[in-house]
Design a protein around this motif. Sequence first.
Motif, mmCIF file in Angstrom:
data_model
loop_
_atom_site.group_PDB
_atom_site.id
_atom_site.type_symbol
_atom_site.label_atom_id
_atom_site.label_comp_id
_atom_site.label_asym_id
_atom_site.label_seq_id
_atom_site.Cartn_x
_atom_site.Cartn_y
_atom_site.Cartn_z
ATOM 1 N N ILE A 105 0.836 -1.198 0.000
ATOM 2 C CA ILE A 105 0.000 0.000 0.000
ATOM 3 C C ILE A 105 0.874 1.252 0.000
ATOM 4 O O ILE A 105 0.569 2.239 -0.668
ATOM 5 C CB ILE A 105 -0.944 -0.004 1.221
ATOM 6 N N ALA A 106 1.963 1.213 0.742
ATOM 7 C CA ALA A 106 2.844 2.381 0.850
ATOM 8 C C ALA A 106 3.458 2.741 -0.499
ATOM 9 O O ALA A 106 3.679 3.923 -0.784
ATOM 10 C CB ALA A 106 3.936 2.102 1.868
ATOM 11 N N LYS A 107 3.739 1.755 -1.327
ATOM 12 C CA LYS A 107 4.332 2.048 -2.632
ATOM 13 C C LYS A 107 3.446 2.986 -3.438
ATOM 14 O O LYS A 107 3.942 3.896 -4.096
ATOM 15 C CB LYS A 107 4.577 0.759 -3.410
ATOM 16 N N ASP A 108 2.137 2.770 -3.390
ATOM 17 C CA ASP A 108 1.227 3.647 -4.118
ATOM 18 C C ASP A 108 1.339 5.085 -3.622
ATOM 19 O O ASP A 108 1.394 6.020 -4.410
ATOM 20 C CB ASP A 108 -0.214 3.167 -3.974
ATOM 21 N N ARG A 109 1.348 5.263 -2.314
ATOM 22 C CA ARG A 109 1.464 6.612 -1.756
ATOM 23 C C ARG A 109 2.776 7.280 -2.152
ATOM 24 O O ARG A 109 2.820 8.457 -2.468
ATOM 25 C CB ARG A 109 1.413 6.565 -0.233
ATOM 26 N N LEU A 110 3.845 6.510 -2.103
ATOM 27 C CA LEU A 110 5.158 7.093 -2.369
ATOM 28 C C LEU A 110 5.359 7.431 -3.841
ATOM 29 O O LEU A 110 6.014 8.416 -4.180
ATOM 30 C CB LEU A 110 6.257 6.134 -1.900
ATOM 31 N N TYR A 111 4.795 6.632 -4.733
ATOM 32 C CA TYR A 111 4.993 6.867 -6.160
ATOM 33 C C TYR A 111 4.008 7.881 -6.734
ATOM 34 O O TYR A 111 4.357 8.635 -7.632
ATOM 35 C CB TYR A 111 4.884 5.559 -6.950
ATOM 36 N N ILE A 112 2.786 7.903 -6.232
ATOM 37 C CA ILE A 112 1.744 8.735 -6.822
ATOM 38 C C ILE A 112 1.675 10.127 -6.197
ATOM 39 O O ILE A 112 1.504 11.114 -6.892
ATOM 40 C CB ILE A 112 0.369 8.031 -6.716
ATOM 41 N N SER A 113 1.815 10.211 -4.880
ATOM 42 C CA SER A 113 1.653 11.490 -4.181
ATOM 43 C C SER A 113 2.805 12.437 -4.480
ATOM 44 O O SER A 113 3.928 12.010 -4.751
ATOM 45 C CB SER A 113 1.577 11.257 -2.672
ATOM 46 N N TYR B 95 0.859 15.446 2.223
ATOM 47 C CA TYR B 95 0.744 14.930 3.591
ATOM 48 C C TYR B 95 0.755 13.399 3.623
ATOM 49 O O TYR B 95 1.405 12.798 4.471
ATOM 50 C CB TYR B 95 -0.530 15.462 4.252
ATOM 51 N N ARG B 96 0.051 12.764 2.690
ATOM 52 C CA ARG B 96 0.000 11.294 2.658
ATOM 53 C C ARG B 96 1.387 10.697 2.451
ATOM 54 O O ARG B 96 1.767 9.720 3.089
ATOM 55 C CB ARG B 96 -0.929 10.822 1.547
ATOM 56 N N ARG B 97 2.140 11.291 1.555
ATOM 57 C CA ARG B 97 3.488 10.780 1.287
ATOM 58 C C ARG B 97 4.401 10.994 2.483
ATOM 59 O O ARG B 97 5.145 10.098 2.883
ATOM 60 C CB ARG B 97 4.063 11.463 0.058
ATOM 61 N N ARG B 98 4.371 12.190 3.069
ATOM 62 C CA ARG B 98 5.236 12.493 4.210
ATOM 63 C C ARG B 98 4.895 11.617 5.417
ATOM 64 O O ARG B 98 5.780 11.168 6.130
ATOM 65 C CB ARG B 98 5.144 13.978 4.575
ATOM 66 N N SER B 99 3.596 11.369 5.654
ATOM 67 C CA SER B 99 3.220 10.521 6.786
ATOM 68 C C SER B 99 3.689 9.084 6.558
ATOM 69 O O SER B 99 4.145 8.413 7.493
ATOM 70 C CB SER B 99 1.717 10.569 7.037
ATOM 71 N N CYS B 100 3.607 8.609 5.344
ATOM 72 C CA CYS B 100 4.090 7.261 5.018
ATOM 73 C C CYS B 100 5.604 7.173 5.211
ATOM 74 O O CYS B 100 6.111 6.192 5.770
ATOM 75 C CB CYS B 100 3.713 6.925 3.579
ATOM 76 N N GLN B 101 6.328 8.199 4.782
ATOM 77 C CA GLN B 101 7.773 8.213 4.965
ATOM 78 C C GLN B 101 8.135 8.211 6.448
ATOM 79 O O GLN B 101 9.096 7.557 6.851
ATOM 80 C CB GLN B 101 8.382 9.435 4.279
#
Length: 91
Positions: A6-14, A19-25
């Motif tokens: 799931i995190a890969k989608d956030r990191l590649y798309i955002s 905020y979604r990408r930074r929170s995942c990181q």
Amino acid sequence: NFYLDIAKDRLYISGTDDYRRRSCQKVLYHLLEILTRSIAPILPHTAEDLWRNVPWKTSSSVFEAGWIQPEPSWSHEDPETDAAMELFRRV
């Protein structure tokens, strides 16, 4: 593995500052730091290699970083959740 999929989608798309990408990181940062510090007594060479190659500034050795100190906000006092987790552990 499920979270990483799931995190890969956030990191590649955002976007870079999204905020979604930074929170995942931030979650991945905490996971890597805690996991590395946790495995250090058992797998010292692997933990040290990980610690020296992270892309952020750290102490010179994983053993200088000390043992894991949980965030105060992570603790909870919820009897209902404790009972559910105890049932889950038994299964």
